[in-house]
Enzyme design. Sequence first.
Site, PDB file in Angstrom:
ATOM      1  N   HIS A 158       0.855  -1.190   0.000  1.00 39.48           N
ATOM      2  CA  HIS A 158       0.000   0.000   0.000  1.00 39.48           C
ATOM      3  C   HIS A 158       0.884   1.230   0.000  1.00 39.48           C
ATOM      4  O   HIS A 158       1.845   1.314   0.783  1.00 39.48           O
ATOM      5  CB  HIS A 158      -0.906   0.021   1.239  1.00 39.48           C
ATOM      6  CG  HIS A 158      -1.618   1.328   1.434  1.00 39.48           C
ATOM      7  ND1 HIS A 158      -2.509   1.834   0.517  1.00 39.48           N
ATOM      8  CD2 HIS A 158      -1.549   2.234   2.441  1.00 39.48           C
ATOM      9  CE1 HIS A 158      -2.963   2.997   0.948  1.00 39.48           C
ATOM     10  NE2 HIS A 158      -2.400   3.260   2.108  1.00 39.48           N
ATOM     11  N   TYR A 178       0.753  -2.068 -21.527  1.00 43.32           N
ATOM     12  CA  TYR A 178       1.357  -2.632 -20.325  1.00 43.32           C
ATOM     13  C   TYR A 178       0.484  -2.451 -19.098  1.00 43.32           C
ATOM     14  O   TYR A 178       0.504  -3.284 -18.196  1.00 43.32           O
ATOM     15  CB  TYR A 178       2.765  -2.061 -20.111  1.00 43.32           C
ATOM     16  CG  TYR A 178       3.779  -2.876 -20.855  1.00 43.32           C
ATOM     17  CD1 TYR A 178       4.451  -3.918 -20.233  1.00 43.32           C
ATOM     18  CD2 TYR A 178       4.031  -2.644 -22.210  1.00 43.32           C
ATOM     19  CE1 TYR A 178       5.351  -4.703 -20.920  1.00 43.32           C
ATOM     20  CE2 TYR A 178       4.928  -3.426 -22.914  1.00 43.32           C
ATOM     21  CZ  TYR A 178       5.599  -4.449 -22.260  1.00 43.32           C
ATOM     22  OH  TYR A 178       6.474  -5.236 -22.949  1.00 43.32           O
ATOM     23  N   HIS A 187       0.883   5.813  -0.847  1.00 46.05           N
ATOM     24  CA  HIS A 187       0.094   7.024  -1.061  1.00 46.05           C
ATOM     25  C   HIS A 187       0.629   7.729  -2.309  1.00 46.05           C
ATOM     26  O   HIS A 187       0.807   8.947  -2.314  1.00 46.05           O
ATOM     27  CB  HIS A 187       0.186   7.944   0.155  1.00 46.05           C
ATOM     28  CG  HIS A 187      -0.393   7.350   1.402  1.00 46.05           C
ATOM     29  ND1 HIS A 187      -0.567   8.077   2.563  1.00 46.05           N
ATOM     30  CD2 HIS A 187      -0.844   6.101   1.688  1.00 46.05           C
ATOM     31  CE1 HIS A 187      -1.094   7.313   3.512  1.00 46.05           C
ATOM     32  NE2 HIS A 187      -1.271   6.099   2.997  1.00 46.05           N
TER      33      HIS A 187
END
Length: 219
Positions: free
Chosen positions: A96, A121, A98
């Site tokens: 994860h 892609y 930001h």
Amino acid sequence: MNESQAREEICRVGQSLFDRGYVHATAGNISVRLDDGFLITPTDACLGWLDPARLAKLDLQGQQISGDKASKTIALHRQIYAAACLHAPATRCVIHTHSTHGVALSLNATGPELLPPITPYFVMKVGHVPLTAYHHPGSPAAAQEVADLIARYAAQGTPIRAVMLPRLGPNVWHDTPAAAMATLEELEETARLVVLQPQTPALPEHELQKLRDTFGARW
């Protein structure tokens, strides 16, 4: 990949993401699913300065057994593993971040997905990136929504490797930390292209079909 190797790889990937600006300050987290539990970066840890010995280790029930305090996002990561492994049993890593361009697009996005299929892609390496509702960081509702999205897309024959949490950032998953990082990079690069060229049309359907037929693209 044994536990020692997983610890080293989490730190290597974390430093790479930090050095190249995919994460900043103490934002973001990385986990790896082990045979006997999970490793995850500690809460409020900078991904550029991780210590392999201080990564949090949890058992299969999510109870911490060693290391610094685990990131609160372990609940979301465990839900992702549980849902994704039903269709992709080799899934071993969740990342994860930001990331700037992905988050920027999510600020005004209305869904149901963050990005159109504008490059080959992106279609081959990432595929669909559904947008969740906004939830505060660590929300159990976010974890359940992500698990539901994984199940829904798999049932449609288009299994996903990423979701976008509005105002927070993407979660991506794959078989190894390196593969998950590559997925994250392709997602963020595509988001950057959309920010730079917001009117770019999607690839035409016949080109998408060629990618499906040739590469097994997830679109």
